[in-house]
Scaffold this motif. Structure first.
Motif, PDB file in Angstrom:
ATOM      1  N   GLU A   1       0.939   5.132   0.028  1.00  0.00           N
ATOM      2  CA  GLU A   1       0.681   5.233  -1.321  1.00  0.00           C
ATOM      3  C   GLU A   1       0.749   3.246  -1.478  1.00  0.00           C
ATOM      4  O   GLU A   1       1.912   2.864  -1.642  1.00  0.00           O
ATOM      5  CB  GLU A   1       1.370   5.864  -2.071  1.00  0.00           C
ATOM      6  CG  GLU A   1       0.796   5.795  -3.555  1.00  0.00           C
ATOM      7  CD  GLU A   1       1.587   6.987  -4.402  1.00  0.00           C
ATOM      8  OE1 GLU A   1       1.435   6.646  -5.818  1.00  0.00           O
ATOM      9  OE2 GLU A   1       2.176   7.846  -3.929  1.00  0.00           O
TER      10      GLU A   1
ATOM     11  N   LYS B   1      -4.521   1.462  -5.340  1.00  0.00           N
ATOM     12  CA  LYS B   1      -4.412   1.071  -6.780  1.00  0.00           C
ATOM     13  C   LYS B   1      -4.219  -0.389  -6.960  1.00  0.00           C
ATOM     14  O   LYS B   1      -3.482  -0.964  -6.638  1.00  0.00           O
ATOM     15  CB  LYS B   1      -3.291   1.880  -7.675  1.00  0.00           C
ATOM     16  CG  LYS B   1      -3.390   1.624  -9.077  1.00  0.00           C
ATOM     17  CD  LYS B   1      -2.274   2.303  -9.793  1.00  0.00           C
ATOM     18  CE  LYS B   1      -2.118   2.298 -11.035  1.00  0.00           C
ATOM     19  NZ  LYS B   1      -1.098   3.076 -11.691  1.00  0.00           N
TER      20      LYS B   1
ATOM     21  N   GLY C   1      -8.761   4.072  -1.628  1.00  0.00           N
ATOM     22  CA  GLY C   1      -7.495   4.567  -2.581  1.00  0.00           C
ATOM     23  C   GLY C   1      -6.564   3.753  -2.828  1.00  0.00           C
ATOM     24  O   GLY C   1      -5.483   4.443  -3.321  1.00  0.00           O
TER      25      GLY C   1
ATOM     26  N   ARG D   1      -9.761  -0.524  -3.700  1.00  0.00           N
ATOM     27  CA  ARG D   1     -10.243   0.765  -4.313  1.00  0.00           C
ATOM     28  C   ARG D   1     -10.839   1.706  -3.356  1.00  0.00           C
ATOM     29  O   ARG D   1     -10.735   2.980  -3.615  1.00  0.00           O
ATOM     30  CB  ARG D   1     -10.848   0.407  -5.739  1.00  0.00           C
ATOM     31  CG  ARG D   1      -9.916  -0.573  -6.622  1.00  0.00           C
ATOM     32  CD  ARG D   1     -10.692  -0.765  -7.880  1.00  0.00           C
ATOM     33  NE  ARG D   1      -9.596  -1.285  -8.881  1.00  0.00           N
ATOM     34  CZ  ARG D   1      -9.895  -2.389  -9.602  1.00  0.00           C
ATOM     35  NH1 ARG D   1     -10.856  -3.263  -9.092  1.00  0.00           N
ATOM     36  NH2 ARG D   1      -9.053  -2.917 -10.298  1.00  0.00           N
TER      37      ARG D   1
ATOM     38  N   LYS E   1      -5.060   3.994   4.864  1.00  0.00           N
ATOM     39  CA  LYS E   1      -5.644   4.793   5.732  1.00  0.00           C
ATOM     40  C   LYS E   1      -4.722   5.952   6.396  1.00  0.00           C
ATOM     41  O   LYS E   1      -5.103   6.787   6.678  1.00  0.00           O
ATOM     42  CB  LYS E   1      -6.500   4.154   6.571  1.00  0.00           C
ATOM     43  CG  LYS E   1      -7.618   3.493   6.103  1.00  0.00           C
ATOM     44  CD  LYS E   1      -8.656   2.570   7.117  1.00  0.00           C
ATOM     45  CE  LYS E   1      -9.813   2.195   6.421  1.00  0.00           C
ATOM     46  NZ  LYS E   1     -10.836   1.237   7.586  1.00  0.00           N
TER      47      LYS E   1
END
Length: 370
Positions: free
Chosen positions: A38, A60, A58, A55, A34
């Motif tokens: 990444e 992976k 965001g 997910r 958030k």
């Protein structure tokens, strides 16, 4: 330290199948995502809840987790993934992840970070430790308590600079939807005093001292000890309970999926550990629910509770002191309510997950400077 606004690429290898036990760790990476970092996570395919939650923010998710201590296919897979994605940091939170990551990352620039929560079973002469925490490829070990750090430092004096303490924070909001179980369904009344111990029986949990403490309460007919966890029905604990004059008021519930609901219905939680603990999660959960704790003041837990304010602290291996704390709690309803409320605030103010996330980011900044 001033926290960098840089976005980092982070790979996490961990097990998120059990929702409740993995939440304090999993939510660190939810919050990091958030904040713009990444995140890629290697977890088990059946970690359904957290794979979906990751997910949704965001992250992976690669449903590939190591299943052997050293497996060439997973080592090659990890190595190629790290080379391709150029991760800044790789977190290996468990043994299977770590014993494969140390080999996969030889010669790579990504920083390898691992985690140690349990303070025991750490010896410089244990060859397995050199395949995990003592491996030269490890860049940093996050310890969940000062005692864990101190034990590691004693056993790996050549690499004390690789140790740091970051507590796995919690948030009382995580348990806001927990509904206390109906006492009548468990066979108790509203006038009974219920004290809950949530633990799997191990030598350092001090269960014999706990049972002995209740021997002094045989005249307190309305006090009941609820034992939740594995192996309470095995020897020697089973016989110790049966021989206790308080045996009728000791209830072995075993492993329960609804342990939080049972805990929420109790008047106090209790833990008689003699050593080896590092911020016991069941005590933190009780505090998040506003249930006051009675615990021993061993390293790893003693800073969790302020004696007289957010619970009761007693010396380890001292059944008489445990008895006195139990009586004090049971005979003073207003005091246990006050300490329970303070316990919840203690977690919110001093052991909150937001602090953990900021300390992770500070660690990343520090490691980037090395």
């Amino acid at each position: 330290m001033t926290v960098s606004l840089k976005s980092y690429k982070i790979l996490v290898i961990s097990d998120y199948r059990e929702i409740n036990s993995s939440r304090p760790e999993a939510e660190i990476f939810v919050n990091l995502a958030k904040k713009g970092h990444e995140i890629t996570i290697l977890s088990y395919p059946d970690a359904t809840f957290y794979n979906t939650r990751f997910r949704s923010v965001g992250i992976k998710v690669l449903e590939t987790h190591p299943t052997k201590k050293i497996a060439l296919p997973i080592i090659n897979y990890l190595r190629q993934l790290i080379i391709k994605e150029q991760f800044d940091f790789v977190h290996a939170f468990n043994s299977l992840g770590l014993t494969n990551a140390v080999w996969a990352m030889i010669g790579l620039n990504s920083k390898l970070i691992t985690y140690r929560g349990y303070a025991g079973n750490t010896h410089w002469y244990d060859p397995m430790m050199f395949l995990k925490y003592f491996h030269p490829r490890v860049d940093m070990i996050i310890c969940n308590s000062e005692i864990t750090r101190d034990i590691l430092a004693k056993n790996m004096p050549w690499a004390k600079n690789k140790l740091t303490v970051i507590l796995k924070g919690h948030d009382p909001e995580w348990l806001k939807d927990v509904i206390a179980i109906d006492r009548k369904g468990l066979g108790f009344t509203e006038d009974d005093i219920l004290i809950c111990c949530v633990a799997n029986v191990r030598a350092f949990k001090g269960i014999p001292y706990l049972i002995k403490a209740f021997q002094n309460l045989s005249n307190e007919k309305n006090i009941h000890l609820l034992l939740i966890g594995n192996r309470f029905d095995e020897e020697p604990i089973h016989s110790i309970i049966l021989k206790s004059p308080f045996a009728k008021n000791i209830h072995v519930l075993g492993y329960r999926d609804d342990s939080l609901s049972i805990l929420a219905s109790c008047d106090a939680c209790i833990l008689a550990s003699t050593h080896g603990e590092a911020l016991t999660k069941s005590v933190i959960e009780a505090m998040c629910l506003g249930i006051p704790p009675i615990i021993t003041d061993i390293s790893g837990n003693k800073n969790l509770v302020i004696d007289g304010e957010s619970g009761w602290l007693v010396p380890p291996r001292d059944a008489e002191s445990l008895s006195k704390a139990i009586l004090d709690m049971s005979r003073n309803k207003s005091e246990r309510i006050r300490r329970g409320a303070n316990a919840k605030e203690q977690i919110r103010e001093n052991f909150h997950t937001d602090r953990t996330v900021m300390e992770f980011i500070e660690l990343y900044v520090k490691l980037k400077q090395i």
